[in-house]
Motif scaffolding. Structure first.
Motif, short mmCIF file in Angstrom:
data_model
loop_
_atom_site.label_atom_id
_atom_site.label_comp_id
_atom_site.label_asym_id
_atom_site.label_seq_id
_atom_site.Cartn_x
_atom_site.Cartn_y
_atom_site.Cartn_z
N CYS A 136 0.83 -1.21 0.00
CA CYS A 136 0.00 0.00 0.00
C CYS A 136 0.86 1.26 0.00
N ILE A 137 1.95 1.24 0.77
CA ILE A 137 2.84 2.41 0.80
C ILE A 137 3.50 2.60 -0.55
N ARG A 138 3.86 1.51 -1.20
CA ARG A 138 4.49 1.60 -2.52
C ARG A 138 3.59 2.33 -3.51
N TYR A 139 2.32 1.95 -3.54
CA TYR A 139 1.42 2.56 -4.51
C TYR A 139 1.02 3.98 -4.12
N LEU A 149 8.59 -10.76 -0.22
CA LEU A 149 8.72 -9.56 0.62
C LEU A 149 9.88 -8.70 0.14
N ARG A 150 11.02 -9.33 -0.16
CA ARG A 150 12.18 -8.58 -0.63
C ARG A 150 11.87 -7.90 -1.96
N LEU A 151 11.15 -8.60 -2.84
CA LEU A 151 10.79 -8.00 -4.12
C LEU A 151 9.93 -6.75 -3.91
N THR A 152 8.99 -6.82 -2.99
CA THR A 152 8.14 -5.66 -2.71
C THR A 152 8.96 -4.51 -2.17
N VAL A 153 9.92 -4.80 -1.28
CA VAL A 153 10.77 -3.73 -0.73
C VAL A 153 11.59 -3.09 -1.84
#
Length: 1037
Positions: A502-505, A543-547
């Motif tokens: 959510c923070i990414r978007y 998780l690492r990919l999202t980060v």
């Protein structure tokens, strides 16, 4: 009536062409073979059969297929006959003699009567409905083409459809209930198809207006038929009533799209409400909301308020039921209706946030969004509601609420409460299923389900962007707090990842000056802890990919907060050696940060040197991106300081290319990957060192002239001269060992383009001239579109002599002498390449080459255009036989059928004409050429526009015509036109003397491309037999 003749009884003898029975049987056999299941397994046979049938339809005798196939036992054959009628009416109407045209509509009505006659056993075939629908469409087209009125309520509502025995003997109203039911279904389908086909038909405005008036006179009958079917006939079964209601809803949709008056809509709406939650009723109401006269927020009393009451009332709540159940078809249609309702009434809803019914309605929407199950996998209801929230967010921001004090406004409190709940619902829904890692897959999902869920999550992410504009820092702070607490507590990766997603978007909306939440996120509390989190398992990798993606999404934020770059880079560098997906994303993120923050990262140049030494373990694509990122940082150094780092990166690459060339010479198959990889690495260096013109990148504020002077000084430094010579030698070596492999050719092409791409010189940018010679050599060995196109690109990048008007000072005699020598050398090289490539093109494109290699044709004429634009003098001073070869190939190009070949050939002539007209000194040199080839060009372009070429090329031919008119004298042009248009049957026998005369007058009178285009289009319609046809009007240029 209003320009339409009332339809009378069919003639006793239809005088249409009657085809021999053996011809009809042959056509039927071809159709049956096409639809045979065995044919679908052989696309070549299917394509051949389709071509045969299209050829049959194109013949004038095909009018006889309408009646000849109408009685065949197979519905596929009957469908082809009905389809032939529609094709002939749309495209070949002029081929039907005028005395036969009045007979067409009765013929179609006769076929239609047979198709729906209950006494005909073919009526009950499952595929007969498709035949009937096609006959409906053909009948409408015939009525429109022949200006014959056809009441839209036919074949029911008082109008008898002609049958085989005549209208007097086919009375549906006296038939049994089953027949009446089928007739009502047909009548409703007819009414819908009628307005749909009229809307698609390219009718002249006068005819369209007359037809509209005729239809509106029959509109009360149509509305009554629709509402009666919605209400239902108590004498028939429940299933039959449902079928009639569904057909009525579909028919209503068509008429809503056509345009119903408010009174008619007010008549239909109560009947539609009574049918909810039937999916067809929901669809029809959505059409009313979005396409009727009530769209854009109108009619809230008759639309919004009743629908709102239904949604929050017992019926709506019963439909929603339990959120644990699988969504029904009714619920899916209902969700689509809600989306249309919010789109229609968003402002109305926002203005009434304090009303209990509105709040209950918004609660229903949130309930549907949070439907139990994995979005896009286990349920498909939630994604239908996602478009609703941006509409509400925009309505809030456009309303008076947005201007009210946030702390004291009750409306604001309600709005924020709604969007807070939306964030929580979205965060729960984007969470991957399960707790921790489960086996060998993420969340226990297979590949297809993961992709579907990923797609849903992306759409949900777009919702979060809109929510940020309402909640602002509060939302980001809450999500950061959730992420931080989850990391500190060692929670399952799914919980952390959902918050970070959510923070990414949110990044699209978060301001660059944000300093409350993002420093925590990218500091020790979150990112610092994630660095130490175990990376084993599919879930932790996700998780690492999202980060990694989160870091890239905030790349511009780091430009203004460089203190957070070191920990971010510390996370990215180990990610480069993770799985292929993470490695690729980490390389993208690293490159993006290097581009965005190059001045901030230049102080860490030594660390990047160490990173460069470790990239051997990365994949080829990741290596190139990392190299491009590192060289982008090097670009921020002073040119003289950058010499060492540039040499340190490129020298090993040149060694790798040299080794790959040696291996490729002896074993191309095994050495191909190494050659492509090393070539791509060198290309990445050129990309990274090319200055960006985008202000968003971290570029120097230094004066451009001063910077270019420093680059010029650094370029003449012996180490840089030697390095560029090494690069040219490597490029030449790759080209010489190239054996026709397409992947290697693509790598060479990309390298050469980027080696000369920069608008200003870099330390390693190359001159296009020697590269142009290399490309010519490769093209001689293996002609292809790639080399032709590349020759065009390099020709355009060769610097033209500077204009004397821009000279800042007078050149010395020595400088003039050197400049003249440079120009002569340049012209000699370009002339040599032009002489060699025209021989290649003549040999390769001769015979059937123009037809068989359209990509090469397009690439060749792009080179011709570049040559004519940049070096017209070089072109015209070639040996006469070569100049004639260019012109002859251009004429051949104007005779091709392929659109892009025609377009590029016309652009060559346009460029040549534009660059040799007054006051060009080349005008005298080009005049004899124009006197010989001008009439030939004129003839070719008129033939292409008026007969042989695709109609989409007419604008390009008009531009060429305008260039030719502007270049030739009026007398010459008049003589050419007289000679060309005076030929009998040119460009087609259908081109009338009047059309030719009008075209000639327009050409001689006007000079603008627009007028030429309009005149050519009108002439083309006449010459192609499309003037006044539905197809011609519908496909106007």
């Amino acid at each position: 009536m209003d320009g339409f003749d009332e339809i009378g009884p069919p003639p006793s003898s239809l005088s249409f062409p009657i085809l021999p029975q053996n011809d009809l049987e042959q056509v039927a056999r071809t159709i049956l073979q096409l639809f045979d299941p065995s044919t679908s397994r052989d696309p070549a046979i299917a394509k051949h059969l389709q071509h045969e049938l299209q050829q049959m339809q194109a013949r004038t005798e095909a009018w006889g297929l309408i009646a000849g196939l109408a009685g065949h036992d197979d519905p596929n054959v009957r469908f082809f006959g009905a389809h032939t009628a529609q094709v002939k009416i749309s495209r070949d109407w002029e081929s039907l003699p005028e005395d036969l045209r009045p007979s067409l509509l009765p013929l179609l009505l006769n076929s239609l009567g047979n198709a729906i006659n209950p006494a005909n056993q073919q009526t009950y075939q499952p595929a007969n409905g498709v035949v009937v629908r096609k006959l409906f469409g053909s009948t409408i087209h015939s009525s429109a083409a022949s200006s014959t009125a056809l009441p839209p309520s036919m074949p029911g509502s008082g109008y008898n459809t002609p049958g085989a025995a005549g209208p007097s003997q086919l009375n549906f109203n006296s038939a049994g209930g089953q027949v009446r039911h089928r007739t009502r279904l047909l009548a409703l389908e007819w009414c819908g198809i009628c307005v749909e086909e009229i809307g698609r038909a390219g009718l002249a405005e006068q005819k369209r207006a007359a037809l509209r008036r005729h239809i509106e006179s029959d509109l009360p009958v149509v509305v009554t038929a629709i509402t009666d079917a919605m209400t239902g006939d108590p004498s028939i079964s429940q299933d039959e009533r449902i079928k009639e209601a569904e057909a009525a809803c579909k028919c209503a949709e068509s008429w809503v799209d056509y345009g119903l008056a408010p009174d008619d809509l007010n008549t239909l709406l109560p009947a539609l409400y009574s049918l909810l939650p039937m999916p067809a009723a929901s669809s029809a109401l959505a059409e009313v909301l979005s396409e009727s006269i009530f769209k854009f927020g109108k009619g809230t009393k008759v639309l919004t308020e009743p629908l709102l009451a239904w949604v929050i009332g017992p019926a709506g709540q019963a439909l929603i039921g339990s959120a644990d159940e699988e969504p029904s078809e009714e619920l899916i249609g209902f969700a689509k209706l809600l989306t249309a309702l919010v789109e229609h009434s968003s402002e109305w809803l926002v203005a009434r946030f304090k009303q209990n019914d509105v709040q209950a309605f918004l609660g229903v929407i949130l309930r549907l969004t949070g439907w139990q199950g994995i979005g896009g996998v286990e349920e498909n209801i939630s994604e239908l509601t996602l478009p609703i929230y941006p509409l509400l967010q925009e309505a809030v921001m456009d309303s008076e609420i947005f201007q009210a004090p946030h702390e004291t406004s009750e409306d604001w409190a309600i709005a924020k409460g709604f969007f807070r709940e939306l964030v929580e619902v979205t965060r729960r829904k984007v969470r991957w299923p399960g707790e921790g890692d489960q086996g060998g897959s993420i969340g226990g999902l297979d590949k297809e389900d993961r992709e579907a869920f990923d797609s849903w999550r992306r759409d949900a992410g777009e919702v979060i962007v809109g929510v940020y504009y309402i909640l602002r820092e509060e939302m980001l702070e809450t999500l950061t707090q959730v992420a931080g607490q989850s990391v500190q507590a060692g929670a399952a990766w799914q919980d952390i990842e959902a918050a970070l997603h959510c923070i990414r978007y949110s990044s699209e909306a978060v301001p660059l000056g944000e300093e409350r939440s993002l420093p925590i996120l990218f500091g020790d509390q979150v990112l610092g802890q994630l660095c130490h989190r175990p990376s084993a398992g599919k879930g932790e990798e996700r998780l690492r990919l999202t980060v990694v993606c989160l870091i890239q999404s905030y790349e511009e934020w780091f430009k203004f907060h460089p203190e957070h770059l070191p920990p971010v880079l510390s996370y990215l560098v180990p990610s480069l050696t993770s799985t292929s997906t993470i490695s690729r994303s980490a390389a993208d993120a690293l490159k993006a940060l290097c581009d965005m923050c190059r001045k901030k990262l230049v102080q860490h140049i030594s660390a990047f040197s160490e990173l460069h030494g470790k990239i051997g373990d990365l994949g080829a694509e990741e290596q190139s991106k990392v190299i491009q990122g590192i060289t982008s940082v090097i670009q921020a150094l002073a040119p003289t300081d950058a010499i060492g780092p540039v040499e340190g990166i490129i020298s090993p690459i040149l060694s790798r290319i040299s080794n790959a060339i040696q291996a490729y010479s002896s074993d191309p198959t095994n050495a191909q990957a190494a050659l492509i990889e090393s070539t791509a690495s060198l290309t990445a260096c050129f990309k990274g060192l090319s200055p960006s013109e985008d202000d968003v990148f971290d570029t120097s504020d230094e004066d451009e002239a001063a910077k270019e002077e420093k680059v010029r000084i650094a370029r003449v430094e012996p180490r840089m001269v030697a390095l560029r010579q090494g690069i040219e030698g490597a490029v030449e070596g790759v080209v010489r060992v190239w054996n026709g492999d397409a992947e290697v050719a693509d790598a060479i092409s990309s390298l050469l383009k980027h080696a000369t791409l920069s608008s200003s010189s870099t330390l390693i940018s190359l001159s296009p001239l020697p590269l142009l010679t290399l490309v010519c050599m490769a093209c001689e060995r293996s002609p292809s579109a790639l080399w032709m196109s590349l020759a065009s690109t390099l020709t355009l990048r060769i610097n033209s002599p500077p204009s004397p008007l821009l000279a800042k000072r007078e050149k010395t005699d020595e400088e003039k002498r050197l400049a003249d020598q440079e120009d002569i050398s340049k012209w000699n090289i370009v002339g040599d390449v032009a002489s060699r490539l025209v021989i290649v093109a003549g040999n390769f494109l001769g015979g059937d080459g123009l037809r068989d290699h359209p990509d090469v044709v397009e690439g060749w004429f792009k080179f011709c255009s570049a040559l004519a634009s940049r070096f017209p003098g070089v072109l015209l001073r070639l040996p006469s036989q070569m100049v004639e070869a260019y012109m002859s190939l251009g004429l051949m190009g104007l005779g091709t059928q392929e659109r892009f070949s025609l377009k590029s050939a016309s652009e060559f002539f346009v460029a040549l004409l534009a660059n040799t007209r007054y006051p060009s000194p080349l005008e005298p040199l080009a005049d004899p050429l124009l006197a010989h080839f001008g009439p030939l060009i004129l003839r070719a372009l008129l033939l292409s526009a008026g007969s042989e070429g695709p109609r989409s090329i007419i604008p390009n031919m008009a531009e060429l015509l305008a260039g030719l008119v502007g270049r030739a004298s009026p007398t010459d042009m008049a003589n050419w036109l007289e000679g060309v248009l005076g030929q009998n049957g040119f460009p087609d026998p259908r081109a009338t003397p009047e059309a030719k005369k009008k075209l000639k007058e327009v050409i001689l009178r006007s000079r603008t491309t627009r007028k030429m285009r309009e005149a050519l289009h009108e002439f083309a319609l006449v010459a192609r037999g499309l003037d006044g046809t539905t197809y011609g009007n519908a496909t106007a240029i």
